[in-house]
Design a protein around this motif. Structure first.
Motif, PDB file in Angstrom:
ATOM      1  N   GLY A 134       0.775  -0.946   0.143  1.00 49.34           N
ATOM      2  CA  GLY A 134      -0.348  -0.114  -0.073  1.00 49.34           C
ATOM      3  C   GLY A 134       0.778   1.437   0.335  1.00 49.34           C
ATOM      4  N   VAL A 135       0.249   2.186   0.536  1.00 47.01           N
ATOM      5  CA  VAL A 135       1.134   3.532   0.720  1.00 47.01           C
ATOM      6  C   VAL A 135       0.703   4.188   1.788  1.00 47.01           C
ATOM      7  CG1 VAL A 135       1.420   3.838  -2.538  1.00 47.01           C
ATOM      8  CG2 VAL A 135      -1.165   4.967  -1.179  1.00 47.01           C
ATOM      9  N   TYR A 136       1.170   5.753   2.107  1.00 49.45           N
ATOM     10  CA  TYR A 136       1.399   6.025   2.610  1.00 49.45           C
ATOM     11  C   TYR A 136       1.207   7.684   2.974  1.00 49.45           C
ATOM     12  CZ  TYR A 136       5.734   6.351   4.610  1.00 49.45           C
ATOM     13  OH  TYR A 136       7.089   6.407   4.927  1.00 49.45           O
ATOM     14  N   LEU A 137       0.850   8.176   3.755  1.00 49.42           N
ATOM     15  CA  LEU A 137       0.521   9.490   3.520  1.00 49.42           C
ATOM     16  C   LEU A 137       1.175  10.264   5.360  1.00 49.42           C
ATOM     17  CD1 LEU A 137       0.385  12.413   2.378  1.00 49.42           C
ATOM     18  CD2 LEU A 137      -1.780  12.930   3.329  1.00 49.42           C
ATOM     19  N   ILE A 138       2.632  11.226   5.119  1.00 43.79           N
ATOM     20  CA  ILE A 138       3.119  11.616   6.506  1.00 43.79           C
ATOM     21  C   ILE A 138       2.273  13.540   6.789  1.00 43.79           C
ATOM     22  CG2 ILE A 138       4.798  12.558   8.088  1.00 43.79           C
ATOM     23  CD1 ILE A 138       6.470  10.235   6.980  1.00 43.79           C
ATOM     24  N   ASP A 139       1.646  13.209   7.999  1.00 40.68           N
ATOM     25  CA  ASP A 139       1.206  15.153   7.831  1.00 40.68           C
ATOM     26  C   ASP A 139       0.576  15.292   9.194  1.00 40.68           C
ATOM     27  OD1 ASP A 139      -0.536  17.376   5.564  1.00 40.68           O
ATOM     28  OD2 ASP A 139      -0.461  17.640   7.692  1.00 40.68           O
ATOM     29  N   LYS A 140       0.873  16.021   9.347  1.00 46.96           N
ATOM     30  CA  LYS A 140       1.095  16.660  11.363  1.00 46.96           C
ATOM     31  C   LYS A 140      -0.897  17.583  11.188  1.00 46.96           C
ATOM     32  CE  LYS A 140       5.465  18.793  11.051  1.00 46.96           C
ATOM     33  NZ  LYS A 140       6.547  20.077  11.245  1.00 46.96           N
ATOM     34  N   ASP A 141      -1.028  17.194  10.933  1.00 44.77           N
ATOM     35  CA  ASP A 141      -2.539  18.199  10.633  1.00 44.77           C
ATOM     36  C   ASP A 141      -3.928  17.811  10.207  1.00 44.77           C
ATOM     37  OD1 ASP A 141      -1.123  20.288  11.033  1.00 44.77           O
ATOM     38  OD2 ASP A 141      -1.583  20.965   8.929  1.00 44.77           O
ATOM     39  N   PHE A 142      -3.459  15.745  10.934  1.00 45.40           N
ATOM     40  CA  PHE A 142      -4.982  15.095  10.350  1.00 45.40           C
ATOM     41  C   PHE A 142      -5.641  14.633  11.555  1.00 45.40           C
ATOM     42  CE2 PHE A 142      -1.542  11.698   8.124  1.00 45.40           C
ATOM     43  CZ  PHE A 142      -2.560  12.401   6.149  1.00 45.40           C
ATOM     44  N   LYS A 143      -5.432  15.575  12.667  1.00 47.94           N
ATOM     45  CA  LYS A 143      -6.569  15.573  13.544  1.00 47.94           C
ATOM     46  C   LYS A 143      -8.200  15.234  13.575  1.00 47.94           C
ATOM     47  CE  LYS A 143      -6.507  21.251  13.995  1.00 47.94           C
ATOM     48  NZ  LYS A 143      -5.466  20.769  12.963  1.00 47.94           N
ATOM     49  N   ASP A 144      -8.288  16.033  12.195  1.00 47.70           N
ATOM     50  CA  ASP A 144      -9.979  16.035  11.843  1.00 47.70           C
ATOM     51  C   ASP A 144     -10.022  14.675  10.922  1.00 47.70           C
ATOM     52  OD1 ASP A 144     -10.542  18.613  12.725  1.00 47.70           O
ATOM     53  OD2 ASP A 144      -9.517  19.494  10.279  1.00 47.70           O
ATOM     54  N   LEU A 145      -9.332  13.765  10.779  1.00 51.21           N
ATOM     55  CA  LEU A 145      -9.243  12.614   9.794  1.00 51.21           C
ATOM     56  C   LEU A 145      -9.543  11.604  11.213  1.00 51.21           C
ATOM     57  CD1 LEU A 145      -7.075  12.420   7.182  1.00 51.21           C
ATOM     58  CD2 LEU A 145      -9.352  12.974   6.800  1.00 51.21           C
ATOM     59  N   LEU A 146     -10.636  10.906  11.680  1.00 44.19           N
ATOM     60  CA  LEU A 146     -10.365   9.305  12.633  1.00 44.19           C
ATOM     61  C   LEU A 146      -9.604   8.527  12.208  1.00 44.19           C
ATOM     62  CD1 LEU A 146     -14.745   9.972  13.108  1.00 44.19           C
ATOM     63  CD2 LEU A 146     -12.736  11.404  14.270  1.00 44.19           C
ATOM     64  N   ASN A 147      -9.564   8.055  11.302  1.00 41.31           N
ATOM     65  CA  ASN A 147      -9.369   6.688  10.545  1.00 41.31           C
ATOM     66  C   ASN A 147      -7.532   6.771  10.471  1.00 41.31           C
ATOM     67  OD1 ASN A 147      -9.721   8.185   8.777  1.00 41.31           O
ATOM     68  ND2 ASN A 147     -10.092   5.978   7.528  1.00 41.31           N
ATOM     69  N   PHE A 148      -6.577   7.739  10.795  1.00 43.42           N
ATOM     70  CA  PHE A 148      -5.436   7.616  10.461  1.00 43.42           C
ATOM     71  C   PHE A 148      -5.003   7.563  11.665  1.00 43.42           C
ATOM     72  CE2 PHE A 148      -5.831  11.183  13.820  1.00 43.42           C
ATOM     73  CZ  PHE A 148      -4.796  11.144  14.870  1.00 43.42           C
ATOM     74  N   SER A 149      -3.496   6.612  11.341  1.00 48.40           N
ATOM     75  CA  SER A 149      -2.698   5.668  12.321  1.00 48.40           C
ATOM     76  C   SER A 149      -1.430   6.397  12.842  1.00 48.40           C
ATOM     77  CB  SER A 149      -2.398   4.139  11.755  1.00 48.40           C
ATOM     78  OG  SER A 149      -1.989   4.788  10.677  1.00 48.40           O
ATOM     79  N   LEU A 150      -0.805   5.644  13.672  1.00 45.82           N
ATOM     80  CA  LEU A 150       0.525   6.694  14.125  1.00 45.82           C
ATOM     81  C   LEU A 150       1.624   5.118  13.477  1.00 45.82           C
ATOM     82  CD1 LEU A 150      -0.164   7.422  17.833  1.00 45.82           C
ATOM     83  CD2 LEU A 150      -0.032   9.058  15.651  1.00 45.82           C
ATOM     84  N   LYS A 151       3.274   6.054  12.939  1.00 45.38           N
ATOM     85  CA  LYS A 151       4.222   5.575  13.199  1.00 45.38           C
ATOM     86  C   LYS A 151       4.993   5.624  14.120  1.00 45.38           C
ATOM     87  CE  LYS A 151       7.875   5.736   9.629  1.00 45.38           C
ATOM     88  NZ  LYS A 151       8.947   6.412  10.400  1.00 45.38           N
ATOM     89  N   PRO A 152       5.213   4.579  15.489  1.00 44.47           N
ATOM     90  CA  PRO A 152       5.523   4.984  16.211  1.00 44.47           C
ATOM     91  C   PRO A 152       7.100   5.656  16.240  1.00 44.47           C
ATOM     92  CG  PRO A 152       5.558   2.666  15.816  1.00 44.47           C
ATOM     93  CD  PRO A 152       4.996   3.222  14.720  1.00 44.47           C
ATOM     94  N   ALA A 153       7.318   5.965  17.474  1.00 42.06           N
ATOM     95  CA  ALA A 153       8.322   6.187  17.669  1.00 42.06           C
ATOM     96  C   ALA A 153       9.840   5.057  18.113  1.00 42.06           C
ATOM     97  CB  ALA A 153       8.483   7.934  18.594  1.00 42.06           C
ATOM     98  N   GLY A 154      10.426   5.479  17.356  1.00 39.30           N
ATOM     99  CA  GLY A 154      11.875   4.098  17.753  1.00 39.30           C
ATOM    100  C   GLY A 154      13.131   3.917  17.136  1.00 39.30           C
ATOM    101  N   GLU A 155      13.554   2.940  17.699  1.00 42.41           N
ATOM    102  CA  GLU A 155      14.554   2.957  17.374  1.00 42.41           C
ATOM    103  C   GLU A 155      14.186   2.048  15.096  1.00 42.41           C
ATOM    104  OE1 GLU A 155      17.739   0.831  19.228  1.00 42.41           O
ATOM    105  OE2 GLU A 155      18.556   2.639  19.562  1.00 42.41           O
ATOM    106  N   TYR A 156      15.250   2.816  14.572  1.00 43.18           N
ATOM    107  CA  TYR A 156      14.525   1.781  13.250  1.00 43.18           C
ATOM    108  C   TYR A 156      15.705   1.119  12.526  1.00 43.18           C
ATOM    109  CZ  TYR A 156       9.942   3.729  13.490  1.00 43.18           C
ATOM    110  OH  TYR A 156       8.014   3.263  13.607  1.00 43.18           O
ATOM    111  N   LEU A 157      15.644   0.105  11.786  1.00 44.40           N
ATOM    112  CA  LEU A 157      16.968  -0.385  10.571  1.00 44.40           C
ATOM    113  C   LEU A 157      16.388   0.483   9.646  1.00 44.40           C
ATOM    114  CD1 LEU A 157      16.447  -3.932  11.812  1.00 44.40           C
ATOM    115  CD2 LEU A 157      17.729  -2.660  12.229  1.00 44.40           C
ATOM    116  N   THR A 158      18.022   0.919   9.094  1.00 39.08           N
ATOM    117  CA  THR A 158      16.927   2.076   8.113  1.00 39.08           C
ATOM    118  C   THR A 158      18.510   1.224   7.176  1.00 39.08           C
ATOM    119  OG1 THR A 158      16.374   3.513   9.751  1.00 39.08           O
ATOM    120  CG2 THR A 158      17.135   4.579   7.410  1.00 39.08           C
ATOM    121  N   ILE A 159      18.208   2.054   5.475  1.00 47.10           N
ATOM    122  CA  ILE A 159      19.135   2.311   4.684  1.00 47.10           C
ATOM    123  C   ILE A 159      18.755   2.624   3.437  1.00 47.10           C
ATOM    124  CG2 ILE A 159      18.020   0.045   3.184  1.00 47.10           C
ATOM    125  CD1 ILE A 159      21.127  -1.579   2.986  1.00 47.10           C
TER     126      ILE A 159
END
Length: 266
Positions: free
Chosen positions: A184-209
């Motif tokens: 699938g695809v995803y969109l990151i935005d700070k202003d999703f307060k009016d959308l009820l069905n947004f989810s969270l990409k949690p903070a933490g350590e990520y394996l990144t390349i």
């Protein structure tokens, strides 16, 4: 006898182009006071200058020529008030649009500075990532044409089409052996307060390349990440997040394209 001023003289007096005076004449807003029948030259009289000053002041307020003509032909103060109220509303709308455009430019500049600070390419890194609000469209795809349709769907469902830029839109990938079909695809935005069905990409350590290249090069780097996870017996959770950091909208040179793949450690 009245003193006549040529179109060139009026142009210099008011610091406006001759072409503008001709345009005003043709629109019927500010006509020449006298036109020589033999030469076709246009002349103006000093008692017309008050009207020209008024027109220029109204143009400074960004009124259209049609609105100015409506006012100068009518001369009614209540009509002018209505015109200005409408113009105020239009200007406020334009200011908001310009503020959004300025913010977008500032974000792009900040984003390009961040790209300069990418630590290393082609090697697995462990990086802390902040929490992000995301909205996802969970539909499997692998064709580029399908991706574009999903990105449009993402914009329509969130009404955040202005946010569909680099650093905001990413791809979701399940762990498998081929890494060809996305989840699938995803969109990151700070202003999703009016959308009820947004989810969270949690903070933490990520394996990144990070790697240079196009989306077709991604499977190679998923497998590098997968091998690193297995070799180091690291537990992960969730999906892979893949994002284009530099593509054609920033650089026309394919060698400068940059992508990032990441997955959260447990």
């Amino acid at each position: 006898m009245k003193i006549r001023y040529s179109i060139g003289e009026v142009s210099k007096l008011f610091n406006i182009p001759i072409t503008t005076l001709r345009h005003y004449h043709n629109k019927g807003i500010f006509k020449a006071g006298y036109i020589d029948k033999d030469t076709g030259y246009r002349y103006y009289f000093s008692d017309q200058f008050e009207l020209l000053n008024n027109i220029l002041n109204l143009r400074y307020s960004r009124l259209s020529l049609d609105k100015i003509k409506e006012h100068t032909e009518n001369g009614d103060i209540s009509l002018l008030k209505t015109i200005f109220l409408d113009q105020k509303e239009e200007l406020e709308k334009t200011i908001k649009e310009l503020e959004c455009a300025k913010k977008s430019v500032e974000e792009r500049l900040e984003y390009m500075e961040k790209i300069k600070k990418i630590p290393e390419f082609g090697r697995v890194l462990i990086q802390h990532m902040d929490e992000n609000k995301i909205f996802t469209v969970d539909k499997a795809f692998y064709k580029e044409s399908d991706l574009e349709l999903l990105v449009r769907e993402l914009g329509e469902k969130t009404d955040f089409s202005h946010s569909l830029t680099l650093g905001n839109v990413g791809l979701l990938m399940k762990q498998d052996s081929e890494y060809r079909e996305y989840a699938g695809v995803y969109l990151i935005d700070k202003d999703f307060k009016d959308l009820l069905n947004f989810s969270l990409k949690p903070a933490g350590e990520y394996l990144t390349i990070y790697f240079k290249g196009k989306r077709e090069n991604s499977p190679k780097y998923y497998k590098i990440l997968e091998k690193y996870i297995k070799d180091n017996e690291i537990e992960t959770e969730g999906l892979f997040y893949e994002m284009a950091l530099v593509i054609t909208s920033i650089s026309s040179t394919e060698k400068q394209y940059i992508r990032r793949i990441e997955i959260k450690k447990k």
